[in-house]
Structures are given as C-alpha cells and as structure tokens.
Design an enzyme around this catalytic site. Structure first.
Site, short mmCIF file in Angstrom:
data_model
loop_
_atom_site.label_atom_id
_atom_site.label_comp_id
_atom_site.label_asym_id
_atom_site.label_seq_id
_atom_site.Cartn_x
_atom_site.Cartn_y
_atom_site.Cartn_z
N HIS A 127 63.61 62.64 23.99
CA HIS A 127 63.53 63.31 22.55
C HIS A 127 65.21 62.66 21.92
CE1 HIS A 127 64.20 65.95 19.21
NE2 HIS A 127 62.82 66.27 19.27
N LYS B 82 52.10 66.96 10.67
CA LYS B 82 52.41 66.01 9.55
C LYS B 82 51.45 65.48 8.50
CE LYS B 82 53.74 61.77 11.24
NZ LYS B 82 52.88 60.59 10.47
#
Length: 858
Positions: free
Chosen positions: A145, A531
């Site tokens: 990440h 998104k």
C-alpha cells in the site's frame, strides 16, 4: 496509578509527549520547542472557535522557512507515532480486561466463547461444530500500500518503545524517544518492490506467528467450556501475498521480483520452523527407559547420532535435518507432528502434546513452508496481448485480437484441447507482454491464485490456460494447479459478472478446471467500483453481484468463493472486517472467504499479538456463523427503494465529476500530483498522464488525495440521494437490514473524520473561478450528516464512542500539519519549487503526518 484504562492511556500519552518535548529541546533547541508549543496552542484555540488564533496560526506558518516547516511537521508526526503506540497499548489492556471479565453466562461479544455458545444454540453437536470449524478457510491476502511508508527503522524503534513501556524503564524510554525523533522518516528514494515484500510480510513471522496458535487454542478452549470436551482443530486462518506478484499497472514487478518474493517468503518460514524444531529437540527430553515410544518415532530418529536413549529428541533432530536440507514438505512435517502427538497422548502425556506440539501444528497449517503463497495478478488486456503473440508465433492465427469476442473464446477453447506448445524450441518471445507472462509463470514457485483484473469476457481467463500450457502447467481436461480468479471491478463489470461466470461454467476447459478445484473463486473490487459509480451504488452493486454469482454457482452445482478486495478507507470497503462479513448477502458465504489486508492496515491490526488475536477472533466469529447457512433475506420493498436511491446517487456523483473544471479543481485543491511525484510507492499513481477523467487515476491515490485535504469525498458523496426516501422507511431498513446498516455506519465514519473547515484552507491553492466546487462539497457534507443523524436518531458515531473520542482529541494536532501542508504546496507549485529538495522532503513528510494523524490515508 489508576487502573482505569482511559486514565492509563492519558498518563502514557502525557509521558510520551513530555519525553518528545525533551528530545525536541535537546536536538532542536528551546526556540524551536517554543514554536511547537505556540503552534499547538493556536491550533487548539482555533479548533475551539477563536478566529483570531486561526489567523495568527496561518500568518505564523507563512513566515516559516522550509526547514522550520519540515521540522514542525516532523515534531507533530512523531507525536502521532507515539499516540498511536499508546492507543495500541490501550486496546491491548482493554482487550485483556474484557477477556478476564467474560463468563459462560455473559460471553464477550464477537468472541470465541460467544461463537461456541451460538453454535450449540443452533443445535450443533460438538462433533458437528468441530467439523464445521475444520472446514472453514479464512484466507488473508497481504498487499502493498502506498501509504504504508514508514521505514523499517521507525518500526524497529516503535516496537522497542512498546517493550520499554512494558518494562517501565523511564531512562531507556527517554533514550528511545530521542532516537525516534532523531531518525530520518522520509525515504530518500522510491521504495523498490523488494522493499515492499520485506515490509509487507513483516508481521507473518512475528506477531502472527504468536497469534495463530492462540487462536486455535482459544477456539478449542471455548468449545470445551460450552460442550464439556475439547475438540481437535486445525488453523482456520491461512495467508497469501500479492507483494511481488501483483503486476497490474506496476512495471517494476518483473519475473525476477516474483522469484525473489517466493524465495524470501520461503526462507523466512524455513528459519522460523527450524527454530521451532530446535526448541522441540531441546525440550522433549523424554527417556525411552521412562516412556513407551511408538515405532515410527523410534525408527525416524535412528539416523541421528546424538541423544541416545531420548527418542523424541532424535526424532525432531531428524526432522530438523530434513528441513535444513530442504527435503521436508508441509504435509510431511504435519504428518510427523501428528505421529509424535499420538505417541504422547497414548501414554497420558496429552498436556505435553498440547503445550509443545499443538502450537507448531497450528503454525504449519496456517503458514506452511511457503509462509504466504504468492498470487499473480495481471490486467486482462496484457494477458490477451501475450496470448495473441503466442497464437501468431505458433501459426494458429495471425491477428487474434482483431477477432470478434465470441470467436476469440471459441478459438482458445479449441486450441486448449491439445497439449502442444506453440513457441518453437529455444526461441525467446519477442513481445514484452508474452516474455513477462511466461517469465512470471516460470518464476512462480509457491502458487496461490492467478487473478485477472478487469475481467470482461471468458477469454480473459482462457488466456491464462494457454500461457500455463506453454510452461507445462496445463494439460487438457485437467485442472490447473492454481485457481484462475476473475476480478470484477467497475459498475458495468459487476453487473455483467453473473453472465460472464455462467459462460465460463459452460466452457468445457474452465468447467473441468473448476470441478477439479472444487469450486470457483471470484474476486470483487471495492475500490474501482466506488471510483466509477460512487459510494452507495458501489456498495449495492457489490451486494447484488454476490447474490447473482452465488445463484450461478448453485445452478451448476459448484460453490462460488468470494475474494473481497477491500481497502482500509470507507470508500474502499474499509471498516471492521467482522461486521463487514456479517453484512454480506445470505447464501454468499461458503466454507472459504478471502479478504485483502492492505499494507496500511497491518500495523493497526497486527502490531501486537493480542491485537492480532482479537482481530482474527472477530472475523472468525462472523464468518463461522455466516457459513452455517442463509440468514434473513431483505424485504423486496427495501431493495426497490435502495436501488432507486442508488441510481440517483450515481447520477449526482457522476454529474460532479463530469462538470467542466472539476478535475482542474481536484488537481489544484488536493496534493494528487505531488503524491505521484514523491517517493511513496513503487506503483505509478496515474493510469495515463494528466487527470481529465476518473479513469485516468488509480483508486488508492484518488481516495488518498481526498483524505489528505480532510474531505474523504469517496466515502460519502452522493449518499444524500437517500433523502428522496421516506425517513420512516430508512429507519426501518437501518434496523432490519444488516447490509444497509453497515453501509450507513461506514459512511458515518468517513463523514465524522472529514473536516470541511480544514479543507477550506486548501482554497488558497485554487483559482477563484473553481472555488465554487468547495462550497458544493461543504453543503453536500452538511446535508449528508443531517440525513444520517435523522436516520440514526443519534449523533453520527453514536455506536463508535471510542472513535468519536479519538477524532476529537486528535484533530487539534492534525490541523497544524494540514496548515503547513497548504503552505508547502503553494511553495512547491511556484516556479523552481520542484527543484528544492528540502521542500520536496517537507511536503512528503506532511503527507505522512496527516496519514499518521488520521490513522487512515486511503
């Protein structure tokens, strides 16, 4: 000192704060310490509504040199590292107190005892409960990440601080805080994938190594308390990794990196298991003259020259030697452990087996000698490109990609009836896509699954079979030695997913593979769907896709196992993992479930063995109960109402994104471009150059940018569309539908963490004609907060008081970092700013500081 946990937390935070102050005085001087205290006081006054203090704070920050700004951000960031440490210790203390207080009549919520009671109340006998738990597989998949950017050196100091706090040695504690403050936080260069592999797997051989045996023992002990007899359980938890195998959009994940990832994980596991076997050689000193020994144990140890008359020592020394020479397998070691365990139990030494062998057995079943088998992930277009070159070189078709979609599927299905390779012997692939695809398959030793991102059609997965055949992994009519997993991510793909799966299961190649593998694994992506369609529609689409995909599996008679690609932020499916499992659709939870564990979340969940045990306990509680069978279906009118609101929600979300000037506003208002330019992660931020469309951005940076400016837009925008439904209906749905309740509570977390007052400061970076976008966001935030509080008939975080308190106490300390960040962004974007190395370093540190302060970054 008071034993009240909150009093202890406050005392530790105060102590660490004082020690940090001493370190600042020593290393940075009294003048700088006075600046830190001045900024802290002004920020607190501003937070309490003192406008003059706010203006004074802005003026003070504007007058700082870049070096002073960097030092100020570093001071506040280190404060948050220390506060986070104290909060983790607080959670450990609270966990222990609650565990000590539980009784059979009043078990701890979401705990092993509560699970054992629930299984008995549902009518399961001990044998049935044991069989049910031994069937379960909770697969946790570790991923890299970009915001887990703390250097391993910092992690080392923070873990040492844990030990110093436990020991209560104030002098060593002060020395360690000084070391922490004097350590460079920012990486000099962008992390390599090798860095991410070492960092991402860190907790597996450390805290999780300690936690896994405790999970198994805790489950067994709970069942013994409820049923009166102790069962034998294996670890229901397994681990996988994407780090070093996730090639989607990351050109730095080469076949060589994939090979390194496998070697590194296997070597880490081998070292830990060698240590464990060495311990058994030392501890199991039972003399043959005193204890009867099974023939298998005696014979296995005969080749060992030492420890005459001590057969168990010789037995484990023989196992040690086999593992040292890399001649052992996970299955062989498990069988050997079970043989020794039987021998001990047969002579009444069950306690010895339980204390010394069971922990190692749990670790072997959880980690194996691979530690965490590696998944490969590649984007469907790259796989089809590789397949097209292979088919062209092999003379099958000159332009596979030009064929209609149905014809591509038919051609691949026909071609996969034979076992012939297509590349001429000794000839290397010309195209990069084929070279990388075949190289990765050859380098891939400990195989997890092959995930195909952006799956649109069956041939996306059949391409993997063709490539696997080329390296000898596929033979017609047989399953591959790994799962091939479609990943459905966008709204359109989630809606098409049931049809794609149906066609896959009608395809003879894939059906034979799925039957041989005992089912189909399907991954659903929480990030790209959000998104693409906004928060509410993404959640509903994921829910409906799971229902429909499960029905397709039922029609064919094959189980569908879901792999949930959740992030840590609300926008990416974050929140308490146990509650998320409880809110999944009825009938969608089988005996196996997979979840991603993002790099950013690892420290929060696994930094201490007690925290790791509790996290796994909560997930297993909900998973074990959900896997028993279908829960209650939501009412049809609830579904209809939510579908209507979700459509309106997406319309509002997309209207915002498509409005002229929105992405110009986004690039000016947030640090998105700077996130892409700074050494935060190995993966590029952009899919394409400048942001002109949401598809140009990866999901994590999109969320991260909104988090930095304290808006957290992806976690709530569009939810106000629910206001079109009657309030009484919304309250009824909230009370009666776990999925709806979980969705609203996740949004409430994002809304509570957002701070539109701080966000307003970033308008200084935005051209005047674009500032109206901020006003719209602020109005929408207020409107959504009011709506949720009306539904809850309570404050946003009415059932998350600890989080509410944490936000309230942290905000005054995060605010200065944001204020400094605005000024740093202004300077960085000015002519010549990008060439200023000190400015780049200060800006990166501010991004890390906000992430540390919010305990969530994207």
């Amino acid at each position: 000192m008071s034993q009240d946990p909150f009093a202890l937390l406050k005392a530790e935070v105060d102590l660490l704060g004082r020690l940090l102050g001493e370190a600042i005085r020593t290393l940075s001087g009294e003048r700088f310490f006075a600046l830190v205290e001045e900024v802290r006081a002004l920020a607190k006054a501003r937070r309490q509504g003192d406008e003059a203090a706010g203006e004074a704070l802005l003026a003070r920050v504007e007058g700082l040199s870049t070096e002073e700004a960097e030092a100020l951000v570093r001071a506040f960031t280190h404060y948050f590292h220390l506060v986070n440490l104290a909060e983790e210790r607080h959670r450990v203390r609270v966990n222990r107190l609650r565990a000590q207080a539980e009784t059979l009549e009043s078990p701890r919520p979401e705990g092993f005892l509560a699970l054992a009671k629930a299984l008995k109340e549902r009518g399961l006998s001990l044998e049935e409960a044991e069989a049910h738990l031994n069937r379960l597989e909770l697969l946790l998949t570790f991923t890299a990440h970009p915001t887990e950017t703390r250097r391993r050196t910092l992690r080392h100091h923070l873990e040492a601080l844990q030990r110093e706090l436990e020991a209560g040695d104030r002098e060593r504690l002060a020395a360690r805080v000084a070391l922490l403050y004097g350590t460079e936080e920012v990486r000099k260069a962008r992390p390599t994938v090798e860095d991410e592999i070492k960092g991402g797997l860190y907790y597996l051989p450390t805290t999780l190594w300690e936690a896994v045996p405790r999970v198994v023992a805790g489950l067994e002990a709970a069942l013994e308390r409820v049923y009166g007899r102790r069962p034998r359980l294996k670890s229901p938890v397994r681990f996988r990794s994407w780090i070093g195998g996730d090639r989607d959009g990351n050109p730095f994940v080469t076949p060589e990196v994939t090979a390194f990832a496998g070697r590194y994980a296997r070597e880490v596991a081998r070292r830990r298991f060698l240590e464990a076997l060495e311990d058994l050689v030392r501890d199991l000193s039972l003399a043959e003259a005193r204890v009867p020994v099974p023939r298998e144990v005696r014979e296995r140890g005969e080749g060992v020259e030492r420890f005459m008359g001590e057969p168990y020592r010789r037995y484990f020394a023989a196992l040690y030697r086999a593992l040292e020479r890399e001649e052992a397998t996970t299955e062989g070691l498990l069988a050997a452990l079970k043989a020794a365990e039987r021998g001990l139990r047969e002579v009444g030494l069950g306690r010895v087996a339980e204390a010394f062998l069971d922990p190692l057995e749990a670790r072997l079943s959880a980690f194996g000698l691979e530690l965490a088998p590696l998944d490969l992930r590649e984007e469907s277009g790259r796989l089809l490109e590789a397949a097209a070159e292979l088919l062209r070189v092999g003379g099958v078709h000159p332009d596979f990609l030009a064929l209609p979609q149905e014809e591509r599927e038919r051609l691949l299905t026909e071609e996969l009836k034979t076992a012939r390779p297509l590349l001429p012997v000794g000839e290397a692939p010309e195209g990069e896509a084929l070279r990388v695809a075949l190289g990765a398959l050859k380098a891939w030793r400990d195989k997890g699954a092959h995930v195909v991102s952006m799956t649109h059609h069956p041939e996306d997965l059949l391409a993997v079979f063709l490539l696997a055949r080329e390296v000898g992994l596929y033979r017609p009519g047989r399953p591959l030695p790994f799962d091939v997993v479609p990943l459905f991510e966008t709204l359109e793909d989630l809606r098409r997913a049931p049809g794609v799966l149906r066609r896959l299961l009608e395809n003879p190649v894939f059906l034979a593979h799925a039957r041989g593998r005992g089912g189909v694994e399907v991954m659903i992506g929480y990030s790209d769907s959000n998104k693409d369609a906004g928060f509410l529609m993404a959640n509903l689409a994921l829910y409906e896709a799971q229902e429909a995909l499960s029905r397709v599996g039922e029609e064919v008679g094959l189980p569908v196992y879901f792999f949930h690609g959740r992030g840590t932020s609300t926008a990416r499916g974050g929140g308490p993992a146990g509650r998320a499992i409880a809110s999944l659709p009825p009938r969608s939870v089988g005996r196996r479930i997979r979840l991603t564990e993002q790099g950013e979340a690892l420290a929060d969940r696994y930094s201490h063995p007690d925290l790791a045990v509790r996290h796994l306990e909560q997930m297993l509680y909900h998973f074990a109960l959900a896997a028993l069978g279908p829960g209650q279906e939501p009412e049809a009118r609830w579904r209809e109402a939510l579908a209507q609101a979700a459509e309106e929600s997406t319309r509002r979300y997309r209207a915002l994104l498509q409005e002229e000037g929105f992405f110009d506003f986004f690039e000016a208002f947030t640090p998105i471009r700077e996130i892409g330019e700074l050494p935060i992660a190995s993966r590029p931020v952009y899919r394409r150059g400048r942001v002109r469309d949401i598809r140009d951005l990866r999901a994590i940076p999109w969320v991260m940018a909104w988090t930095q400016v304290r808006v957290l837009l992806p976690g709530w925008y569009g939810l106000s569309a629910l206001e079109e439904l009657p309030l009484d209906l919304l309250r009824e749905m909230y009370r009666g539908w776990p999925f709806f309740a979980s969705t609203l509570e996740a949004a409430a977390m994002a809304l509570a963490k957002a701070d539109m007052g701080v966000a307003r400061l970033y308008l200084r970076l935005v051209p005047e004609p674009l500032r109206f976008f901020y006003r719209r966001l602020a109005e929408e935030h207020a409107r959504t907060v009011a709506l949720l509080e009306a539904v809850f008939q309570a404050p946003l975080l009415h059932n998350q008081r600890t989080l509410e308190r944490q936000i309230r106490l942290r905000n005054p300390y995060v605010d200065p970092i944001n204020i400094v960040q605005v000024e740093l962004l202004r300077r960085y974007r000015a002519p010549g700013g990008k060439e200023d190395e000190a400015l780049r370093r200060a800006l990166l540190l501010s991004i890390l500081g906000v992430a540390a302060g919010l305990r969530n970054a994207g």
